[in-house]
Design a protein around this motif. Structure first.
Motif, mmCIF file in Angstrom:
data_model
loop_
_atom_site.group_PDB
_atom_site.id
_atom_site.type_symbol
_atom_site.label_atom_id
_atom_site.label_comp_id
_atom_site.label_asym_id
_atom_site.label_seq_id
_atom_site.Cartn_x
_atom_site.Cartn_y
_atom_site.Cartn_z
ATOM 1 N N PHE A 40 -34.149 -23.139 2.884
ATOM 2 C CA PHE A 40 -35.566 -23.149 2.541
ATOM 3 C C PHE A 40 -36.309 -24.253 3.272
ATOM 4 O O PHE A 40 -37.379 -24.032 3.859
ATOM 5 N N GLN A 41 -35.736 -25.470 3.263
ATOM 6 C CA GLN A 41 -36.428 -26.562 3.958
ATOM 7 C C GLN A 41 -36.496 -26.310 5.452
ATOM 8 O O GLN A 41 -37.459 -26.692 6.118
ATOM 9 N N HIS A 42 -35.478 -25.623 6.005
ATOM 10 C CA HIS A 42 -35.489 -25.275 7.428
ATOM 11 C C HIS A 42 -36.628 -24.301 7.736
ATOM 12 O O HIS A 42 -37.372 -24.479 8.719
ATOM 13 N N GLU A 43 -36.781 -23.271 6.878
ATOM 14 C CA GLU A 43 -37.857 -22.299 7.081
ATOM 15 C C GLU A 43 -39.228 -22.945 6.882
ATOM 16 O O GLU A 43 -40.180 -22.647 7.610
ATOM 17 N N ALA A 44 -39.331 -23.820 5.878
ATOM 18 C CA ALA A 44 -40.601 -24.485 5.621
ATOM 19 C C ALA A 44 -40.972 -25.407 6.779
ATOM 20 O O ALA A 44 -42.144 -25.499 7.176
ATOM 21 N N ARG A 45 -39.980 -26.077 7.345
ATOM 22 C CA ARG A 45 -40.246 -26.967 8.486
ATOM 23 C C ARG A 45 -40.686 -26.157 9.703
ATOM 24 O O ARG A 45 -41.608 -26.551 10.438
ATOM 25 N N GLY A 46 -40.041 -25.006 9.926
ATOM 26 C CA GLY A 46 -40.440 -24.159 11.047
ATOM 27 C C GLY A 46 -41.865 -23.644 10.886
ATOM 28 O O GLY A 46 -42.634 -23.568 11.857
ATOM 29 N N PHE A 47 -42.246 -23.280 9.646
ATOM 30 C CA PHE A 47 -43.602 -22.809 9.378
ATOM 31 C C PHE A 47 -44.621 -23.923 9.619
ATOM 32 O O PHE A 47 -45.699 -23.696 10.197
ATOM 33 N N LEU A 48 -44.277 -25.150 9.196
ATOM 34 C CA LEU A 48 -45.181 -26.279 9.397
ATOM 35 C C LEU A 48 -45.373 -26.553 10.888
ATOM 36 O O LEU A 48 -46.490 -26.832 11.344
ATOM 37 N N ASN A 56 -44.203 -19.854 17.864
ATOM 38 C CA ASN A 56 -43.283 -19.143 16.972
ATOM 39 C C ASN A 56 -43.957 -18.607 15.704
ATOM 40 O O ASN A 56 -43.639 -19.032 14.586
ATOM 41 N N PRO A 57 -44.881 -17.689 15.835
ATOM 42 C CA PRO A 57 -45.521 -17.115 14.628
ATOM 43 C C PRO A 57 -44.537 -16.405 13.711
ATOM 44 O O PRO A 57 -44.850 -16.166 12.544
ATOM 45 N N VAL A 58 -43.331 -16.081 14.221
ATOM 46 C CA VAL A 58 -42.346 -15.410 13.386
ATOM 47 C C VAL A 58 -41.886 -16.297 12.235
ATOM 48 O O VAL A 58 -41.360 -15.813 11.231
ATOM 49 N N LYS A 59 -42.090 -17.610 12.357
ATOM 50 C CA LYS A 59 -41.670 -18.532 11.307
ATOM 51 C C LYS A 59 -42.369 -18.248 9.986
ATOM 52 O O LYS A 59 -41.787 -18.442 8.911
ATOM 53 N N ALA A 60 -43.612 -17.825 10.045
ATOM 54 C CA ALA A 60 -44.335 -17.514 8.803
ATOM 55 C C ALA A 60 -43.674 -16.342 8.092
ATOM 56 O O ALA A 60 -43.500 -16.357 6.856
ATOM 57 N N ARG A 61 -43.286 -15.337 8.845
ATOM 58 C CA ARG A 61 -42.649 -14.168 8.253
ATOM 59 C C ARG A 61 -41.268 -14.512 7.689
ATOM 60 O O ARG A 61 -40.875 -14.019 6.628
ATOM 61 N N GLN A 62 -40.534 -15.390 8.381
ATOM 62 C CA GLN A 62 -39.214 -15.787 7.902
ATOM 63 C C GLN A 62 -39.310 -16.553 6.578
ATOM 64 O O GLN A 62 -38.502 -16.346 5.667
ATOM 65 N N LEU A 63 -40.295 -17.437 6.484
ATOM 66 C CA LEU A 63 -40.493 -18.163 5.233
ATOM 67 C C LEU A 63 -40.875 -17.205 4.112
ATOM 68 O O LEU A 63 -40.390 -17.318 2.976
ATOM 69 N N GLN A 64 -41.740 -16.249 4.417
ATOM 70 C CA GLN A 64 -42.151 -15.267 3.417
ATOM 71 C C GLN A 64 -40.952 -14.472 2.911
ATOM 72 O O GLN A 64 -40.820 -14.219 1.706
ATOM 73 N N HIS A 65 -40.052 -14.095 3.805
ATOM 74 C CA HIS A 65 -38.866 -13.335 3.421
ATOM 75 C C HIS A 65 -37.966 -14.169 2.515
ATOM 76 O O HIS A 65 -37.414 -13.664 1.535
ATOM 77 N N TRP A 66 -37.813 -15.461 2.841
ATOM 78 C CA TRP A 66 -36.970 -16.317 1.998
ATOM 79 C C TRP A 66 -37.543 -16.405 0.589
ATOM 80 O O TRP A 66 -36.809 -16.294 -0.402
ATOM 81 N N LEU A 67 -38.836 -16.599 0.479
ATOM 82 C CA LEU A 67 -39.475 -16.715 -0.836
ATOM 83 C C LEU A 67 -39.349 -15.417 -1.627
ATOM 84 O O LEU A 67 -39.165 -15.440 -2.847
ATOM 85 N N GLU A 68 -39.444 -14.285 -0.940
ATOM 86 C CA GLU A 68 -39.311 -12.998 -1.640
ATOM 87 C C GLU A 68 -37.886 -12.776 -2.116
ATOM 88 O O GLU A 68 -37.669 -12.169 -3.170
ATOM 89 N N ASP A 69 -36.901 -13.273 -1.341
ATOM 90 C CA ASP A 69 -35.496 -13.069 -1.692
ATOM 91 C C ASP A 69 -35.003 -14.059 -2.743
ATOM 92 O O ASP A 69 -33.887 -13.893 -3.272
ATOM 93 N N HIS A 70 -35.774 -15.123 -3.030
ATOM 94 C CA HIS A 70 -35.340 -16.158 -3.981
ATOM 95 C C HIS A 70 -36.438 -16.388 -5.016
ATOM 96 O O HIS A 70 -37.240 -17.327 -4.884
#
Length: 308
Positions: A40-48, A56-70
């Protein structure tokens, strides 16, 4: 029911899981939870970083997927069961903040989301989270506390005993098995009622004071498919028309037209036909010769049809 063995095996799985549980399972669960939080912190750091650089706009989608899965509720329970409730407020605060930033990002764009991240101090909060979560060992064991309440105010979730887990699983297994048995019986009965049988018999459909010559094409206990000869001066049947069906050897049956097209009319009986009544019609159909279309008094009229 063909799939009962698989279904019962799936229902019995919790019993096997609890009876085979060992203390090592708790340690493994803690390791998996820590791995999820580090991810989670890795995805949040990538989004920031995406908000700061635009890369890397894909980082926003990856963070969204993590939040949906948890889901938050699941994470709270896992953290309390593993003794990590001391880190719960920080984790929940960061998760809530990331959700808010994603909403701003999706609605107002990257610039607005970046400004919000700076105002909320997201980078500082993320550093604090990383500094406290990442160094934890995989076999993390919480310090014993005298107080029972967590900062959230609802206390640490206590584990249930193995006997309670087995009894609960067996109860669920028995209830589910009984429910499946009843559902199969009901479904089988419904299928028998709706099963269609070819049937070629002359019949009449009465609407108000008008009588339409017709012929059965197929029939079930719930309704019938009928070919109707449209006579001059008599309006065609239409969906929702109430009719009285006159079948040979039976009392008149009230029915409703469900739909009609250029060839057939479908009617649904107001109450299901009995199995005995259906058998009477099928027997007559086998004994009665089907008249040729050109021999029927209405053969030169336009047929109309539909199916219930």
């Amino acid at each position: 029911m063909k799939h009962w063995p698989l279904i019962l095996a799936a229902l019995a799985a919790p019993v096997a899981a609890w009876t085979g549980a060992r203390p090592a399972e708790a340690s493994r669960a803690t390791c998996l939870l820590q791995s999820d939080l580090v991810m989670f912190q890795h995805e949040a750091r990538g989004f920031l970083e995406h908000l700061q650089t635009g890369n890397n706009p894909v980082k926003a989608r990856q963070l969204q997927h993590w939040l949906e899965d948890h889901p938050v509720v699941t994470l709270r329970m896992q953290m309390r069961r593993s003794g990590m409730e001391v880190y719960e407020p920080l984790a929940m605060r960061l998760i809530t903040q990331q959700k808010g930033l994603l909403q701003v990002y999706n609605r107002h764009g990257i610039a607005k989301a970046g400004t919000s991240a700076e105002r909320l101090g997201t980078a500082t909060l993320l550093e604090e989270f990383s500094a406290r979560i990442i160094p934890l060992p995989c076999d993390f064991a919480p310090e014993q506390k005298n107080e029972a309440d967590t900062p959230a105010g609802i206390g640490r979730i206590r584990g249930i005993s193995q006997e309670t887990a087995i009894a609960s699983s067996l109860s669920v297994l028995l209830l589910a098995g009984g429910g499946l048995f009843l559902a199969e019986r009901i479904a089988r009965r419904h299928r028998r009622r709706r099963r269609r049988h070819p049937c070629s018999l002359s019949c009449d459909l009465k609407r108000n004071r008008q009588t339409l010559r017709a012929k059965l094409v197929d029939i079930s206990r719930m309704g019938a498919k009928v070919r109707v000869w449209q006579l001059p001066g008599i309006p065609a049947l239409a969906p929702k028309d109430e009719v009285m069906a006159e079948f040979p050897g039976l009392e008149d049956i009230r029915a409703q037209v469900t739909w009609q097209n250029a060839d057939y009319v479908g009617v649904k009986f107001s109450k299901p036909m009995t199995a005995e009544e259906l058998q009477v019609l099928l027997s007559l159909s086998k004994k009665t010769a089907v008249p040729a279309a050109d021999a029927d008094p209405g053969a030169h009229a336009n047929p109309v049809s539909a199916q219930a």
